[in-house]
Design a protein around this motif. Sequence first.
Motif, mmCIF file in Angstrom:
data_model
loop_
_atom_site.group_PDB
_atom_site.id
_atom_site.type_symbol
_atom_site.label_atom_id
_atom_site.label_comp_id
_atom_site.label_asym_id
_atom_site.label_seq_id
_atom_site.Cartn_x
_atom_site.Cartn_y
_atom_site.Cartn_z
ATOM 1 N N ILE A 11 0.831 -1.208 0.000
ATOM 2 C CA ILE A 11 0.000 0.000 0.000
ATOM 3 C C ILE A 11 0.868 1.262 0.000
ATOM 4 N N PRO A 12 1.990 1.309 0.757
ATOM 5 C CA PRO A 12 2.846 2.492 0.638
ATOM 6 C C PRO A 12 3.339 2.748 -0.793
ATOM 7 N N GLN A 13 3.632 1.715 -1.558
ATOM 8 C CA GLN A 13 4.016 1.908 -2.960
ATOM 9 C C GLN A 13 2.865 2.527 -3.748
ATOM 10 N N PHE A 14 1.660 2.067 -3.491
ATOM 11 C CA PHE A 14 0.475 2.589 -4.162
ATOM 12 C C PHE A 14 0.275 4.071 -3.823
ATOM 13 N N LEU A 15 0.429 4.407 -2.546
ATOM 14 C CA LEU A 15 0.268 5.798 -2.136
ATOM 15 C C LEU A 15 1.349 6.686 -2.733
ATOM 16 N N SER A 16 2.563 6.173 -2.859
ATOM 17 C CA SER A 16 3.649 6.925 -3.478
ATOM 18 C C SER A 16 3.338 7.227 -4.934
ATOM 19 N N LEU A 17 2.778 6.248 -5.614
ATOM 20 C CA LEU A 17 2.429 6.413 -7.018
ATOM 21 C C LEU A 17 1.413 7.543 -7.211
ATOM 22 N N ASN A 18 0.472 7.655 -6.258
ATOM 23 C CA ASN A 18 -0.601 8.636 -6.388
ATOM 24 C C ASN A 18 -0.361 9.945 -5.643
ATOM 25 N N TYR A 19 0.419 9.906 -4.546
ATOM 26 C CA TYR A 19 0.553 11.101 -3.709
ATOM 27 C C TYR A 19 1.991 11.515 -3.429
ATOM 28 N N GLY A 20 2.967 10.807 -3.949
ATOM 29 C CA GLY A 20 4.356 11.201 -3.793
ATOM 30 C C GLY A 20 5.113 10.416 -2.728
#
Length: 195
Positions: free
Chosen positions: A105-114
């Motif tokens: 999930i942290p990778q997913f959040l990085s993709l969308n929010y930095g």
Amino acid sequence: MNLTTLHAAIILLTVALVIGIGIYHSRSIKSAAGYSVGGRSAGVPLVAGSIAGTVVGGGATIGTAQLAFNFGLSAWWFTLGSGIAFILMGLFYARRMRGTGLETIPQFLSLNYGKKAEELSSVISSIGILFSAVASCLPGIEIISSLSGLDPMISSVLLIVMVIGSTFFGGMKSASVGRRLIIVIIWVYIFVSGF
């Protein structure tokens, strides 16, 4: 509590079965993605079994019952909160997450929010996993100590060895299958105990 030979044999058989499943499934692991996300070959039953096994473990059964005895219905919040969170994740995030090819999930959040969102969610996730691990381990240590009469420190070491044995070898896939097996065992034991 005094264990009969039959009780001890059933406990040892159960532990050996869960660890054996982990070792068996370790043979199919060929990559890091195979270990962490089961090679993306896990279907709904395997993923649901893993999630249910995580929630319906020692923390949710024995731990919640013990806390409810001591503190009342407030002990229910961990189990209820976990159930609600998993339903929300399944409804709103699982399909999108799987479609990205990412593993966390942290990778997913990085993709969308930095990058800052990834770092913050990694810290928050790690703290949450630590709390969850402690909540799951405390009842396990108590169960091992009560059944075996061993010191809690020795029971802690045994629990650590069993957890490593059941998940280390086969990663997500063996953990999923093992947790589904544990749910079946819990239901069988509850059914047999009723008689």
